[in-house]
Write an enzyme that holds these catalytic residues in place. Structure first.
Site, PDB file in Angstrom:
ATOM      1  N   ILE A 133      49.291  34.008  38.545  1.00 30.41           N
ATOM      2  CA  ILE A 133      48.381  32.939  38.137  1.00 30.41           C
ATOM      3  C   ILE A 133      46.996  33.554  38.349  1.00 30.41           C
ATOM      4  O   ILE A 133      46.551  33.721  39.478  1.00 30.41           O
ATOM      5  CB  ILE A 133      48.575  31.647  38.961  1.00 30.41           C
ATOM      6  N   PRO A 134      46.341  33.957  37.256  1.00 24.93           N
ATOM      7  CA  PRO A 134      45.201  34.882  37.334  1.00 24.93           C
ATOM      8  C   PRO A 134      43.869  34.284  37.791  1.00 24.93           C
ATOM      9  O   PRO A 134      42.901  34.206  37.032  1.00 24.93           O
ATOM     10  CB  PRO A 134      45.114  35.407  35.903  1.00 24.93           C
ATOM     11  N   CYS A 135      43.786  33.909  39.049  1.00 27.11           N
ATOM     12  CA  CYS A 135      42.543  33.368  39.587  1.00 27.11           C
ATOM     13  C   CYS A 135      41.437  34.428  39.639  1.00 27.11           C
ATOM     14  O   CYS A 135      40.259  34.081  39.694  1.00 27.11           O
ATOM     15  CB  CYS A 135      42.777  32.742  40.959  1.00 27.11           C
ATOM     16  N   HIS A 136      41.821  35.705  39.573  1.00 28.99           N
ATOM     17  CA  HIS A 136      40.820  36.769  39.579  1.00 28.99           C
ATOM     18  C   HIS A 136      39.977  36.766  38.304  1.00 28.99           C
ATOM     19  O   HIS A 136      38.923  37.383  38.260  1.00 28.99           O
ATOM     20  CB  HIS A 136      41.490  38.144  39.768  1.00 28.99           C
TER      21      HIS A 136
END
Length: 166
Positions: A133-136
């Protein structure tokens, strides 16, 4: 039963956690909010979803663009946080969005005039499934790299890994 295994990534050890054959956690060792959504004892056991998650991460770090829908994800959190995490899943590989853009989407979904970008930031920071889950991929309104629970050095690595021009 909660199963767990470790994945050795180029930027550190990642603890992968599953429950009922759903991935519920992927944390860098020592990151903020490490295991914060887990209230049960972990059993070191690599089940099918953990095997798939390790494969997904290996392909990601080797330069492929694995599809997030290949994995059964079930992050545990409030409705608000889950709404934010769902939006994170829609951010295309190699691209970024701002906290304000996510706040605007949440406001629209909820039929309200405005949502706090700071509240969105809190939800992004509590994402229990790092990288996948690409919070970056979330940045400040001016494009600045704000915090990352795993460490800003990891965020920079991940963004450059996905888009060398970043």
């Amino acid at each position: 039963m909660i199963n767990s295994t470790y994945y050795s990534s180029p930027i550190g050890e990642i603890l992968l956690v599953s429950k009922d054959n759903n991935l519920i956690g992927a944390w860098f060792e020592g990151q903020k909010h490490f295991l914060s959504t887990i209230n049960e004892e972990l059993m070191e056991n690599e089940d099918e979803i953990l095997f798939k998650a390790k494969s997904w991460l290996s392909r990601y770090f080797s330069g492929e663009k694995p599809n997030i829908n290949e994995l059964d994800l079930k992050p545990e959190g409030t409705d608000f946080r889950c709404d934010v995490w769902h939006i994170l899943c829609e951010i295309p590989y190699g691209e970024t969005v701002t906290y304000k853009e996510i706040a605007d989407k949440i406001a629209q979904k909820r039929g309200i005039d405005k949502m706090s970008a700071q509240a969105v930031g809190g939800a992004v920071g509590h994402n229990p499934i790092s990288i996948i889950i690409p919070c970056h991929r979330v940045v400040g309104s001016d494009g600045s790299l704000t915090g990352y629970a795993g460490g800003l050095d990891k965020k920079i690595f991940l963004l450059k890994h996905e888009n060398p021009e970043f």
